[in-house]
Write a protein that holds these residues in place. Structure first.
Motif, PDB file in Angstrom:
ATOM      1  N   ASN A  74     -39.338 -37.949 -30.485  1.00  0.00           N
ATOM      2  CA  ASN A  74     -39.927 -39.181 -29.952  1.00  0.00           C
ATOM      3  C   ASN A  74     -39.935 -39.167 -28.433  1.00  0.00           C
ATOM      4  N   SER A  77     -42.562 -36.764 -27.258  1.00  0.00           N
ATOM      5  CA  SER A  77     -43.889 -37.348 -27.436  1.00  0.00           C
ATOM      6  C   SER A  77     -44.156 -38.409 -26.375  1.00  0.00           C
ATOM      7  N   SER A  81     -46.944 -38.254 -23.435  1.00  0.00           N
ATOM      8  CA  SER A  81     -47.908 -39.342 -23.276  1.00  0.00           C
ATOM      9  C   SER A  81     -47.872 -39.903 -21.859  1.00  0.00           C
TER      10      SER A  81
END
Length: 287
Positions: A74, A77, A81
């Motif tokens: 997470n 990611s 992003s």
């Protein structure tokens, strides 16, 4: 005999159940009254808790590991992003700066055009500029079909930057005032002297060291003040009269020491050029 044994077993089972119920009830009552566990109960609870911890420890470890891996993915990611957003924002900021610069140049070009009301003008955009001839020439997107001809003067954001040397059907090549080619691109110029008379001369070179245009062959020995504006004189039919070029930076003797020459600081930016204005001729002129 078998019937008697069966009844006895039932009685014994009921007695055991009743005894267990009594013990549980008594234990609960003792716990409620004394607010403490029965003798031995605490030890039993500790043993059970220890066994529970030992049995569940591997599963907790696996669960924590899975959670850590999930958190790691997470985080990766989210970082990816965020990085993309930062890169996108940087790209937008760069694009915004470019648009701001072009907008400022267009405003300056419009302001310049407002001062050239007596001329026929053609606005054009720079479409090509080779790095190996950066200070010599550039290509614009207007040509013969737009009325562009050789020797027409070309204005930048604040003043003269060069003249057309080749006119194609849909494009033209512009030679800049900063060119190292000293055999072309000579503009007749004029500047007001301290006595009020106009002093004429020929702009014939560009000094790379001082970033100034050199005007020689002056028609008068009248003194010229630093900061005076220099414009085209219109003599020689190579350019209209009155196009702004720059301002006087210095007046000094030439290499021979016999005559003066004027060093001019161009008002137009010769390097960051995206839009230009080609001066076709004086309004109403048929030449």
């Amino acid at each position: 005999m078998k019937k008697f044994n069966s009844s006895r077993n039932i009685i014994i089972a009921l007695s055991i159940v009743i005894l267990i119920v009594l013990v549980i009830s008594f234990s609960a009552k003792q716990r409620d009254d004394k607010k403490q566990s029965l003798p031995g109960q605490s030890e039993v609870n500790s043993v059970v808790a220890t066994i529970d911890n030992v049995v569940k420890a591997p599963f907790r470890g696996i669960e924590n590991m899975v959670k850590s891996v999930n958190n790691l993915f997470n985080t990766y990611s989210e970082n990816d992003s965020l990085k993309k957003k930062v890169d996108h924002n940087a790209s937008l900021e760069a694009e915004l700066e470019i648009l701001k610069s072009e907008n400022e140049q267009l405003k300056e070009q419009m302001n310049l055009n407002e001062t050239l009301v007596n001329y026929e003008l053609v606005n054009a955009s720079v479409i090509n500029r080779s790095p190996d001839s950066w200070q010599d020439v550039l290509i614009i997107n207007k040509g013969k079909k737009d009325g562009i001809e050789v020797n027409m003067a070309v204005m930048g954001n604040k003043g003269l930057i060069g003249r057309v040397i080749i006119a194609e059907e849909n494009s033209s090549k512009v030679e800049l005032l900063t060119t190292v080619n000293q055999t072309t691109n000579h503009f007749p110029v004029m500047v007001k002297g301290t006595k009020g008379d106009m002093v004429y001369g020929l702009m014939e070179a560009y000094n790379n060291k001082t970033h100034t245009l050199v005007v020689s062959q002056l028609t008068s020995t009248d003194e010229i003040e630093v900061g005076s504006l220099v414009t085209t004189s219109g003599l020689g039919n190579n350019s209209p009269k009155g196009l702004l070029i720059g301002e006087v930076k210095e007046v000094k003797k030439n290499k021979t020491g016999l005559t003066n020459e004027v060093m001019i600081t161009p008002l137009a930016d010769m390097y960051d050029v995206n839009h230009v204005t080609v001066v076709k001729r004086l309004a109403g002129s048929t030449e």
